[in-house]
Scaffold this motif. Structure first.
Motif, mmCIF file in Angstrom:
data_model
loop_
_atom_site.group_PDB
_atom_site.id
_atom_site.type_symbol
_atom_site.label_atom_id
_atom_site.label_comp_id
_atom_site.label_asym_id
_atom_site.label_seq_id
_atom_site.Cartn_x
_atom_site.Cartn_y
_atom_site.Cartn_z
ATOM 1 N N GLY A 188 2.369 -6.460 -1.313
ATOM 2 C CA GLY A 188 3.149 -6.236 -0.093
ATOM 3 C C GLY A 188 4.011 -7.452 0.234
ATOM 4 N N PRO A 189 4.653 -7.435 1.403
ATOM 5 C CA PRO A 189 5.476 -8.578 1.802
ATOM 6 C C PRO A 189 4.616 -9.809 2.092
ATOM 7 C CG PRO A 189 5.595 -6.781 3.419
ATOM 8 C CD PRO A 189 4.625 -6.370 2.388
ATOM 9 N N PRO A 190 5.205 -11.025 2.018
ATOM 10 C CA PRO A 190 4.413 -12.225 2.308
ATOM 11 C C PRO A 190 3.898 -12.238 3.744
ATOM 12 C CG PRO A 190 6.744 -12.792 1.948
ATOM 13 C CD PRO A 190 6.601 -11.334 1.686
ATOM 14 N N ARG A 191 2.671 -12.719 3.956
ATOM 15 C CA ARG A 191 2.076 -12.806 5.292
ATOM 16 C C ARG A 191 2.346 -14.202 5.868
ATOM 17 N NH1 ARG A 191 -4.039 -10.595 3.993
ATOM 18 N NH2 ARG A 191 -4.497 -12.821 4.150
ATOM 19 N N ASP A 192 2.020 -14.363 7.137
ATOM 20 C CA ASP A 192 2.232 -15.664 7.786
ATOM 21 C C ASP A 192 1.365 -16.765 7.170
ATOM 22 O OD1 ASP A 192 4.055 -14.524 9.397
ATOM 23 O OD2 ASP A 192 2.719 -14.273 11.133
ATOM 24 N N ASP A 193 0.185 -16.381 6.599
ATOM 25 C CA ASP A 193 -0.697 -17.398 6.028
ATOM 26 C C ASP A 193 -0.340 -17.732 4.575
ATOM 27 O OD1 ASP A 193 -1.547 -15.184 4.619
ATOM 28 O OD2 ASP A 193 -3.624 -15.229 5.316
#
Ligand code: C5P
Length: 320
Positions: free
Chosen positions: A19-24
């Motif tokens: 999926g798309p990159p997460r904040d972490d």
């Protein structure tokens, strides 16, 4: 001296949807893990003596002493200090001991180093099981799984083994039903690829091409092929979103994949973040001939056969 030896399998990802990159900094995944019969072994013992010529490093804190040595496949590329994931695992477990503990870990490698088959994660899982036994902690599996998830996204699966669907960053696992056995060839490459670098390249490629990144979903066709034991359909449904990035960073892999398809592989893909390539064969004899053909074609450093699924980290030589 008392010691305990744990055998732990490599993994190949049958589906890796990113999926798309997460904040972490991580990515949400659908990650269909499959454990295969290519094993590392980790022995934990209470004998801390160092033999001359040993490739051994030690890490000592106030309460914990861990020594580590590595033998086998590309052993010289595995760190023997606090950055070794098996050493980190032993330290994380030692926190639950509530008393001073020590161990010497001997890692015997057959899983390629930095090869996209979770060798480092496997060694961490094996170290957890081995030290839990050596130190007589008897932690519940669920607690070992939680410690494993803190060490790396692929470590819980190395404990669990067989075939499982991972979500989150890959650490939330649900076992997947499989009928029978699948036969594989793994083409090992020169050198390794950094997992973080391959994920970053995946993001870069997606941004450059303006690709719309969908929320990852399990592939129903692939799950049905697994539960039916249907190798032909499984071969057609294998997928890896990290493959374009791995091919960009290691261009000769395109030729490796092509050679496997030319020699009749039912499916061919980069394993995880690569650079190992995985080929699904029709049978064990087909796997043996395919491996030989890959070596003769000169498209890999070496080719090994394996089957899956196999169990996760398992004690093979208990305390005497
Ligand atoms: O969890 P682990 O330490 O094995 O991850 C190594 C690297 O791979 C992370 O630092 C991250 O860059 C990348 N990764 C990711 N998304 C995941 C798993 C790993 O971006 N779900």
């Amino acid at each position: 001296m008392t010691s305990v030896t744990v055998r732990v399998p490599a993994k190949v990802n049958l589906q890796l949807s990113v999926g798309p990159p997460r904040d972490d900094g991580y990515h949400d995944l659908v990650n269909v893990f499959h454990a295969v019969s290519l094993f590392d072994e980790v022995t934990a013992s209470d004998d801390l003596s160092v033999l001359p010529g040993d490739l051994v490093g030690g890490v000592v804190s106030e309460q914990v002493t861990i020594m580590v040595g590595v033998e086998g496949e590309s052993a010289d590329q595995v760190p023997v200090d606090a950055s070794n994931l098996a050493v980190k695992a032993a330290f994380a477990l030692a926190e639950r001991a509530g008393r001073p503990v020590s161990a010497r870990l001997l890692i015997r490698k057959a899983i390629p180093v930095a090869g996209g088959m979770a060798g480092g994660s496997a060694d961490a899982a094996a170290a957890l099981v081995a030290c839990d036994e050596l130190w007589g902690l008897g932690l519940p599996r669920q607690e070992l799984m939680e410690i494993a998830a803190g060490l790396g996204s692929d470590v819980p699966f190395a404990l669990l083994g067989d075939t499982a669907v991972g979500t989150g960053r890959g650490e939330m696992l649900v076992p997947a039903p499989v009928t029978g056995r699948f036969h594989w060839v793994f083409a090992l490459a020169e050198g390794g690829l950094s997992t973080a670098r391959v994920y970053a390249e995946c993001d870069r490629l997606r941004e450059a091409t303006g690709e719309q990144v969908a929320w990852p979903q399990a592939d129903e066709g692939l799950m049905e092929a697994l539960s039916a034991g249907d190798a032909e359909t499984l071969g057609k449904t294998l997928s890896n979103d990290l493959q374009p990035a791995a091919l960009m960073l290691c261009r000769p892999l395109a030729r490796t994949l092509e050679a496997g398809r030319e020699h009749g592989a039912l499916g061919a893909l980069v394993s995880g973040s690569g650079p190992t390539c995985a080929f699904l064969a029709e049978s064990d004899t087909h796997a043996a001939s395919l491996a030989m053909a890959m070596e003769v074609a000169g498209v890999c450093r070496s080719a090994v056969t394996a089957f899956g699924p196999v169990p996760g980290a398992t004690i093979v030589r208990p305390l005497p």
